[in-house]
Design a protein around this motif. Structure first.
Motif, mmCIF file in Angstrom:
data_model
loop_
_atom_site.group_PDB
_atom_site.id
_atom_site.type_symbol
_atom_site.label_atom_id
_atom_site.label_comp_id
_atom_site.label_asym_id
_atom_site.label_seq_id
_atom_site.Cartn_x
_atom_site.Cartn_y
_atom_site.Cartn_z
ATOM 1 N N MET A 1 0.751 -0.199 4.833
ATOM 2 C CA MET A 1 0.838 -0.657 6.225
ATOM 3 C C MET A 1 -0.374 -0.177 7.017
ATOM 4 O O MET A 1 -0.784 0.979 6.922
ATOM 5 C CB MET A 1 2.123 -0.154 6.879
ATOM 6 N N HIS A 2 -0.947 -1.076 7.808
ATOM 7 C CA HIS A 2 -2.113 -0.865 8.664
ATOM 8 C C HIS A 2 -3.424 -0.781 7.880
ATOM 9 O O HIS A 2 -4.463 -0.519 8.472
ATOM 10 C CB HIS A 2 -1.954 0.383 9.542
ATOM 11 N N SER A 3 -3.380 -0.996 6.570
ATOM 12 C CA SER A 3 -4.627 -1.174 5.823
ATOM 13 C C SER A 3 -5.160 -2.571 6.114
ATOM 14 O O SER A 3 -4.420 -3.458 6.557
ATOM 15 C CB SER A 3 -4.389 -1.024 4.316
ATOM 16 N N ILE A 4 -6.427 -2.796 5.830
ATOM 17 C CA ILE A 4 -6.978 -4.119 6.101
ATOM 18 C C ILE A 4 -6.375 -5.161 5.160
ATOM 19 O O ILE A 4 -6.301 -6.345 5.477
ATOM 20 C CB ILE A 4 -8.515 -4.101 6.005
ATOM 21 N N ARG A 5 -5.893 -4.726 3.978
ATOM 22 C CA ARG A 5 -5.145 -5.598 3.075
ATOM 23 C C ARG A 5 -3.825 -4.909 2.774
ATOM 24 O O ARG A 5 -3.787 -3.862 2.128
ATOM 25 C CB ARG A 5 -5.911 -5.845 1.768
ATOM 26 N N GLU A 6 -2.732 -5.477 3.250
ATOM 27 C CA GLU A 6 -1.417 -4.902 3.032
ATOM 28 C C GLU A 6 -0.732 -5.605 1.855
ATOM 29 O O GLU A 6 -1.238 -6.592 1.328
ATOM 30 C CB GLU A 6 -0.585 -5.017 4.312
ATOM 31 N N MET A 7 0.425 -5.101 1.469
ATOM 32 C CA MET A 7 1.070 -5.590 0.245
ATOM 33 C C MET A 7 2.587 -5.624 0.429
ATOM 34 O O MET A 7 3.195 -4.648 0.869
ATOM 35 C CB MET A 7 0.705 -4.673 -0.919
ATOM 36 N N CYS A 8 3.186 -6.778 0.113
ATOM 37 C CA CYS A 8 4.646 -6.885 0.124
ATOM 38 C C CYS A 8 5.064 -7.767 -1.049
ATOM 39 O O CYS A 8 4.238 -8.137 -1.880
ATOM 40 C CB CYS A 8 5.145 -7.460 1.450
ATOM 41 N N CYS A 9 6.341 -8.108 -1.118
ATOM 42 C CA CYS A 9 6.827 -8.940 -2.225
ATOM 43 C C CYS A 9 7.188 -10.337 -1.727
ATOM 44 O O CYS A 9 7.564 -10.523 -0.569
ATOM 45 C CB CYS A 9 8.031 -8.294 -2.901
ATOM 46 N N THR A 10 7.086 -11.302 -2.604
ATOM 47 C CA THR A 10 7.401 -12.683 -2.248
ATOM 48 C C THR A 10 8.891 -12.850 -1.944
ATOM 49 O O THR A 10 9.271 -13.664 -1.102
ATOM 50 C CB THR A 10 7.003 -13.627 -3.388
#
Length: 326
Positions: free
Chosen positions: A290-299
């Protein structure tokens, strides 16, 4: 122009500026203690003086020409098809231009800028639209289905267009006007706000940062956020209501409580709950970085959130009517 003053939204969809990091060869300790001087070390690069001279921009008029790089002024003029002396002022933000992408060996992840909180903006809107697919969806619904997407949440919400302003109350009062003199107050007492802002999934490399019994995971459903100090607005009543919504659409839910030795973030939930006296629950889809320039979550989280919001809009009136609170 001769017709008066107006404003324009602008989005330049190609990378025009970059803040290059100092290479490790020139600062060997950088990886041990990363940090940048916000005044001198994060100035973006827009062009070289050599290339600027070769492609010299000759229109130097306008109030902003003396304050900003002429190349930037030209870009703005080209984008909205105007002359530099027509630009009275502007407000711009830098953002990553790389589009979101599906990733992971099994194509189960979303890598994207600004998942926090564009993901819930999208899911809330999609859920609202999906709840209106049937021609009879609003026939017997005496409630108003509504979503609010605010600016300035990450910097405190204290702006005319932020959640800390009176704009939400003004809108709700106008929607309830024309009925009884206390229609607004009566409506507030019957309403429920879902404050939807991304949540922290447990990081596989930093599991100790989460409380042992509250470790939200990807794919396992939206996260209900609790905090005894009211940094989140969730109560037993509002969580019970949402659990009933989730049961009806078969969407799993997870719980999150921050560690007692860690500071807790907050959302617009407590702000609006306190300003309006409105029952509120704080939830979010789990994500990493969170708050990184590229964040990551799941579909999976996109589908689950859309289904949850859709069912909330469709079933909340019935759930609220059958909820007996002391």
């Amino acid at each position: 122009d001769e017709n008066g003053i107006g404003d324009h939204l602008i989005h330049i969809k190609r990378p025009i500026l970059r803040v290059p990091h100092l290479c490790i060869h020139l600062d060997r300790g950088k990886n041990d203690n990363f940090g940048a001087n916000k005044e001198t070390e994060i100035v973006p690069v827009i062009a070289t003086s050599i290339q600027q001279e070769l492609q010299k921009y000759t229109d130097n008029g306008g109030q902003q020409a003396s304050k900003h790089h002429p190349t930037l002024i030209k870009l703005l003029c080209d984008e909205i098809n105007c002359k530099s002396d027509q630009i009275l002022d502007f407000e711009l933000c830098l953002a990553d231009t790389q589009p979101a992408t599906i990733g992971g060996a099994l194509n189960e992840f979303i890598f994207s800028p600004r998942l926090d909180n564009l993901m819930n903006c999208f899911c809330a809107l999609q859920g609202l639209l999906d709840s209106l697919q049937s021609e009879s969806s609003l026939k017997d619904d005496q409630n108003i289905r509504m979503i609010c997407l605010f600016d300035n949440e990450e910097v405190g919400s204290q702006s005319a267009q932020g959640a800390g302003s009176a704009v939400t109350e003004y809108i709700l009062r106008r929607l309830s006007a024309g009925a009884s003199p206390t229609a607004f107050e009566e409506g507030i007492a019957k309403s429920l706000l879902i404050s939807a802002d991304q949540a922290h999934a447990v990081h596989p490399n930093y599991g100790h940062k989460h409380e042992d019994d509250h470790q939200p995971a990807l794919h396992k459903g939206p996260v209900i956020k609790f905090n005894a100090n009211q940094r989140y607005a969730t109560t037993a009543v509002t969580s019970a209501m949402l659990r009933e919504v989730a049961r009806k659409c078969n969407v799993p839910l997870q719980d999150f409580v921050v560690r007692n030795d860690t500071a807790c973030g907050s959302t617009i939930g407590p702000i609006l709950s306190a300003k309006l006296g409105l029952r509120t629950i704080d939830i979010g889809n789990p994500q990493l970085a969170m708050h990184s320039i590229r964040e990551m979550c799941c579909t999976t989280g996109v589908h689950q959130a859309c289904q949850l919001f859709k069912t909330f809009f469709e079933t909340y009136p019935e759930i609220s009517e059958n909820f007996h609170q002391n």
